[in-house]
Scaffold this motif. Structure first.
Motif, PDB file in Angstrom:
ATOM      1  N   GLY A 113       5.049  -5.499   3.790  1.00  0.00           N
ATOM      2  CA  GLY A 113       5.429  -4.938   5.046  1.00  0.00           C
ATOM      3  C   GLY A 113       6.496  -3.911   4.514  1.00  0.00           C
ATOM      4  N   LYS A 114       7.208  -3.637   5.919  1.00  0.00           N
ATOM      5  CA  LYS A 114       8.152  -2.622   5.607  1.00  0.00           C
ATOM      6  C   LYS A 114       9.461  -3.589   5.142  1.00  0.00           C
ATOM      7  CE  LYS A 114       6.811   0.123   9.582  1.00  0.00           C
ATOM      8  NZ  LYS A 114       5.572  -0.625   9.673  1.00  0.00           N
ATOM      9  N   GLU A 115       9.794  -3.047   3.839  1.00  0.00           N
ATOM     10  CA  GLU A 115      11.076  -3.676   3.293  1.00  0.00           C
ATOM     11  C   GLU A 115      11.044  -5.033   3.131  1.00  0.00           C
ATOM     12  OE1 GLU A 115      14.828  -1.801   4.891  1.00  0.00           O
ATOM     13  OE2 GLU A 115      14.061   0.198   4.728  1.00  0.00           O
ATOM     14  N   GLY A 116      10.032  -5.641   3.193  1.00  0.00           N
ATOM     15  CA  GLY A 116       9.498  -6.958   3.176  1.00  0.00           C
ATOM     16  C   GLY A 116      10.173  -7.814   4.170  1.00  0.00           C
ATOM     17  N   GLY A 176      12.501   4.658  -8.259  1.00  0.00           N
ATOM     18  CA  GLY A 176      12.845   3.883  -7.246  1.00  0.00           C
ATOM     19  C   GLY A 176      13.307   4.437  -5.785  1.00  0.00           C
ATOM     20  N   GLU A 177      13.396   3.434  -4.631  1.00  0.00           N
ATOM     21  CA  GLU A 177      13.743   3.772  -3.461  1.00  0.00           C
ATOM     22  C   GLU A 177      14.669   2.768  -2.717  1.00  0.00           C
ATOM     23  OE1 GLU A 177      12.580   2.339  -0.368  1.00  0.00           O
ATOM     24  OE2 GLU A 177      11.497   0.832  -1.541  1.00  0.00           O
ATOM     25  N   ARG A 178      15.320   2.998  -1.781  1.00  0.00           N
ATOM     26  CA  ARG A 178      15.670   2.261  -0.554  1.00  0.00           C
ATOM     27  C   ARG A 178      15.575   3.140   0.660  1.00  0.00           C
ATOM     28  NH1 ARG A 178      15.078  -0.712  -4.147  1.00  0.00           N
ATOM     29  NH2 ARG A 178      16.100  -2.395  -4.911  1.00  0.00           N
ATOM     30  N   HIS A 179      14.922   2.365   1.522  1.00  0.00           N
ATOM     31  CA  HIS A 179      14.874   3.059   2.884  1.00  0.00           C
ATOM     32  C   HIS A 179      13.940   4.359   2.621  1.00  0.00           C
ATOM     33  CE1 HIS A 179      17.575   0.441   4.665  1.00  0.00           C
ATOM     34  NE2 HIS A 179      18.633   0.920   4.048  1.00  0.00           N
ATOM     35  N   GLY A 180      13.105   4.180   1.561  1.00  0.00           N
ATOM     36  CA  GLY A 180      12.134   5.150   1.425  1.00  0.00           C
ATOM     37  C   GLY A 180      12.547   6.542   0.286  1.00  0.00           C
ATOM     38  N   ARG A 181      14.164   6.579   0.248  1.00  0.00           N
ATOM     39  CA  ARG A 181      14.818   7.586  -0.532  1.00  0.00           C
ATOM     40  C   ARG A 181      14.965   7.400  -1.736  1.00  0.00           C
ATOM     41  NH1 ARG A 181      16.224  11.358   3.153  1.00  0.00           N
ATOM     42  NH2 ARG A 181      15.857  10.818   5.261  1.00  0.00           N
ATOM     43  N   VAL A 195      10.832  12.885   2.021  1.00  0.00           N
ATOM     44  CA  VAL A 195      10.870  11.576   1.782  1.00  0.00           C
ATOM     45  C   VAL A 195       9.512  10.920   1.598  1.00  0.00           C
ATOM     46  CG1 VAL A 195      11.925   9.310   2.182  1.00  0.00           C
ATOM     47  CG2 VAL A 195      13.213  11.590   2.925  1.00  0.00           C
ATOM     48  N   PHE A 196       8.626  11.510   2.999  1.00  0.00           N
ATOM     49  CA  PHE A 196       7.509  10.826   2.881  1.00  0.00           C
ATOM     50  C   PHE A 196       6.427  12.135   2.905  1.00  0.00           C
ATOM     51  CE2 PHE A 196      10.026   7.568   4.823  1.00  0.00           C
ATOM     52  CZ  PHE A 196       9.779   6.479   3.873  1.00  0.00           C
ATOM     53  N   PRO A 197       6.026  12.536   1.644  1.00  0.00           N
ATOM     54  CA  PRO A 197       5.018  13.619   1.844  1.00  0.00           C
ATOM     55  C   PRO A 197       3.572  13.112   2.401  1.00  0.00           C
ATOM     56  CG  PRO A 197       5.860  13.314  -0.439  1.00  0.00           C
ATOM     57  CD  PRO A 197       6.479  12.256   0.387  1.00  0.00           C
ATOM     58  N   VAL A 250       0.758  -1.473   0.030  1.00  0.00           N
ATOM     59  CA  VAL A 250      -0.016  -0.009   0.182  1.00  0.00           C
ATOM     60  C   VAL A 250       0.680   1.253   0.145  1.00  0.00           C
ATOM     61  CG1 VAL A 250      -1.674   1.411   1.250  1.00  0.00           C
ATOM     62  CG2 VAL A 250      -1.827  -1.046   1.262  1.00  0.00           C
ATOM     63  N   PHE A 251       1.838   1.333   1.093  1.00  0.00           N
ATOM     64  CA  PHE A 251       2.977   2.463   1.014  1.00  0.00           C
ATOM     65  C   PHE A 251       4.296   2.052   0.531  1.00  0.00           C
ATOM     66  CE2 PHE A 251       0.486   3.906   4.946  1.00  0.00           C
ATOM     67  CZ  PHE A 251      -0.653   4.441   4.166  1.00  0.00           C
ATOM     68  N   ARG A 252       4.474   2.266  -0.752  1.00  0.00           N
ATOM     69  CA  ARG A 252       3.737   3.026  -1.672  1.00  0.00           C
ATOM     70  C   ARG A 252       3.635   2.374  -3.092  1.00  0.00           C
ATOM     71  NH1 ARG A 252       7.206   8.440  -0.470  1.00  0.00           N
ATOM     72  NH2 ARG A 252       8.795   6.935  -0.176  1.00  0.00           N
ATOM     73  N   ALA A 253       4.553   1.356  -3.173  1.00  0.00           N
ATOM     74  CA  ALA A 253       4.770   0.873  -4.452  1.00  0.00           C
ATOM     75  C   ALA A 253       3.808   0.636  -5.629  1.00  0.00           C
ATOM     76  CB  ALA A 253       5.881  -0.639  -4.512  1.00  0.00           C
ATOM     77  N   PHE A 254       2.785  -0.275  -4.957  1.00  0.00           N
ATOM     78  CA  PHE A 254       1.698  -0.658  -5.876  1.00  0.00           C
ATOM     79  C   PHE A 254       0.362   0.351  -6.143  1.00  0.00           C
ATOM     80  CE2 PHE A 254       3.752  -4.800  -5.431  1.00  0.00           C
ATOM     81  CZ  PHE A 254       4.483  -4.680  -6.407  1.00  0.00           C
ATOM     82  N   THR A 268      11.981   0.060  -8.821  1.00  0.00           N
ATOM     83  CA  THR A 268      12.517  -0.824  -7.963  1.00  0.00           C
ATOM     84  C   THR A 268      12.250  -0.195  -6.546  1.00  0.00           C
ATOM     85  OG1 THR A 268      14.506  -2.078  -7.258  1.00  0.00           O
ATOM     86  CG2 THR A 268      14.820   0.193  -8.280  1.00  0.00           C
ATOM     87  N   THR A 269      11.629  -1.001  -5.528  1.00  0.00           N
ATOM     88  CA  THR A 269      11.433  -0.663  -4.271  1.00  0.00           C
ATOM     89  C   THR A 269      12.171  -1.876  -3.321  1.00  0.00           C
ATOM     90  OG1 THR A 269       9.374  -1.702  -4.025  1.00  0.00           O
ATOM     91  CG2 THR A 269       9.488   0.409  -5.011  1.00  0.00           C
ATOM     92  N   SER A 270      11.945  -1.454  -2.204  1.00  0.00           N
ATOM     93  CA  SER A 270      12.685  -2.487  -1.035  1.00  0.00           C
ATOM     94  C   SER A 270      11.480  -3.434  -0.589  1.00  0.00           C
ATOM     95  CB  SER A 270      12.934  -1.876   0.292  1.00  0.00           C
ATOM     96  OG  SER A 270      12.508  -0.544   0.546  1.00  0.00           O
ATOM     97  N   ALA A 271      10.339  -3.331  -0.945  1.00  0.00           N
ATOM     98  CA  ALA A 271       9.196  -4.422  -0.562  1.00  0.00           C
ATOM     99  C   ALA A 271       8.601  -4.759  -1.657  1.00  0.00           C
ATOM    100  CB  ALA A 271       8.366  -3.797   0.493  1.00  0.00           C
ATOM    101  N   GLY A 272       7.752  -3.800  -2.516  1.00  0.00           N
ATOM    102  CA  GLY A 272       6.754  -4.231  -3.413  1.00  0.00           C
ATOM    103  C   GLY A 272       7.536  -5.195  -4.595  1.00  0.00           C
ATOM    104  N   THR A 273       8.312  -4.425  -5.189  1.00  0.00           N
ATOM    105  CA  THR A 273       8.986  -5.263  -6.382  1.00  0.00           C
ATOM    106  C   THR A 273       9.738  -6.262  -6.002  1.00  0.00           C
ATOM    107  OG1 THR A 273      11.107  -3.853  -6.425  1.00  0.00           O
ATOM    108  CG2 THR A 273       9.058  -2.825  -7.647  1.00  0.00           C
TER     109      THR A 273
HETATM  110  O1  LIG Z   1       8.951   3.845  -0.487  1.00  0.00           O
HETATM  111  C1  LIG Z   1       8.124   3.291   0.650  1.00  0.00           C
HETATM  112  O2  LIG Z   1       7.185   3.840   0.967  1.00  0.00           O
HETATM  113  C2  LIG Z   1       8.546   1.943   0.994  1.00  0.00           C
HETATM  114  C3  LIG Z   1       9.735   2.170   1.967  1.00  0.00           C
HETATM  115  S1  LIG Z   1       9.601   0.443   2.995  1.00  0.00           S
HETATM  116  O3  LIG Z   1       9.929  -0.625   2.151  1.00  0.00           O
HETATM  117  O4  LIG Z   1       8.412   0.511   3.719  1.00  0.00           O
HETATM  118  O5  LIG Z   1      10.732   0.939   4.052  1.00  0.00           O
HETATM  119  O6  LIG Z   1       8.868   1.161  -0.218  1.00  0.00           O
HETATM  120  P1  LIG Z   1       8.020  -0.091  -0.703  1.00  0.00           P
HETATM  121  O7  LIG Z   1       8.514  -1.089  -1.479  1.00  0.00           O
HETATM  122  O8  LIG Z   1       6.907   0.808  -1.659  1.00  0.00           O
HETATM  123  O9  LIG Z   1       7.232  -0.374   0.350  1.00  0.00           O
END
Ligand SMILES: O=C(O)[C@H](CS(=O)(=O)O)OP(=O)(O)O
Length: 230
Positions: A143-146, A65-70, A195-197, A24-28, A97-102
């Motif tokens: 979840g957070k970063e999977g 893309g992000e890692r740790h949201g950045r 980072v997280f508006p 949900v937050f935020r990839a998909f 590319t993201t830390s959880a969704g992708t």
């Molecule tokens: O960018 C995001 O909001 C998250 C960061 S984290 O994995 O929750 O730390 O990435 P996402 O892959 O969209 O969950």
């Protein structure tokens, strides 16, 4: 139809049947917004290097893309629906590319079919699944970063399950609002707005805004997120 709820990267690896990878937050949520902005195609990738190498194949590709949201170095945008510029997205191939969704979609190796999962198109996802009527559905909360559970993904799985079973979930809007002080509280931290508006929060909980699903398909060039009107 058997409905299972799995969790995190390990849950994606083990998921079977028609698999919904929920982030949900935020990839998909973002991928739905990108298609609404007119993206030509979205390619979810796991490794940062694989995303960067797309520039050689398609110099016009937009890297998100992000890692740790950045936002990542060398990328055009972070994983933030409110900060991508729709003008830069229209008609373009997006590499994401993201830390959880992708990571979830690249790890769902036993899935018969994969959909992305979010609140912004939940009703469409449930309608699509009902029409396909698979024996097994696995809802995976990334979840957070999977690696650690996230309240919003768990809630989205319960909501999708309620839509599939026909159980009522009359308090869903109230529960989405409570995420402001829970799983989405970082969107309200004044020190994290770059980072997280806050606007991302509202764009990600905009329940059933879109009536299409996103199916993950395999191609010779890797995975592609295909917008499928429903
Ligand atoms: O960018 C995001 O909001 C998250 C960061 S984290 O994995 O929750 O730390 O990435 P996402 O892959 O969209 O969950």
């Amino acid at each position: 139809m058997e409905i299972r709820i799995n969790h995190l990267i390990e849950g994606a690896k083990q998921a079977e049947g028609l698999v919904v990878i929920i982030d949900v937050f935020r990839a998909f949520s973002l991928e739905c917004w990108l298609y609404a902005m007119g993206a030509k195609e979205i390619r979810p990738v796991g490794a940062i290097g694989d995303a960067l190498s797309w520039r050689e194949k398609d110099p016009e590709a937009v890297l998100i893309g992000e890692r740790h949201g950045r936002k990542l170095d060398g990328f055009d945008f972070g994983n933030s629906p409110s900060t991508v510029n729709p003008e830069a997205i229209r008609g373009k191939r997006i590499i994401h590319t993201t830390s959880a969704g992708t990571q979830g979609v690249t790890n769902a190796v036993h899935a018969e079919e994969i959909l992305t999962g979010s609140f912004v198109n939940a009703q469409a996802i449930a309608g699509y699944i009902r029409q396909r009527n698979p024996e097994t559905v696995t809802l995976v909360c990334m979840g957070k970063e999977g690696l650690a559970p996230a309240e919003e993904d768990e809630l989205c799985a319960l909501y999708l399950r309620s839509l599939l079973t026909g159980e009522d979930m009359p308090d869903i809007d109230e529960r989405l609002q409570t995420l402001r002080a829970g799983g989405g509280r970082h969107f309200f931290d004044p020190d994290l707005q770059d980072v997280f508006p806050e606007k991302d929060f509202w764009m990600c909980i905009d329940r059933n805004r879109f009536s299409f699903v996103i199916r993950i398909e395999s191609t010779d060039d890797g995975l592609v997120s295909v917008k499928t009107d429903f």
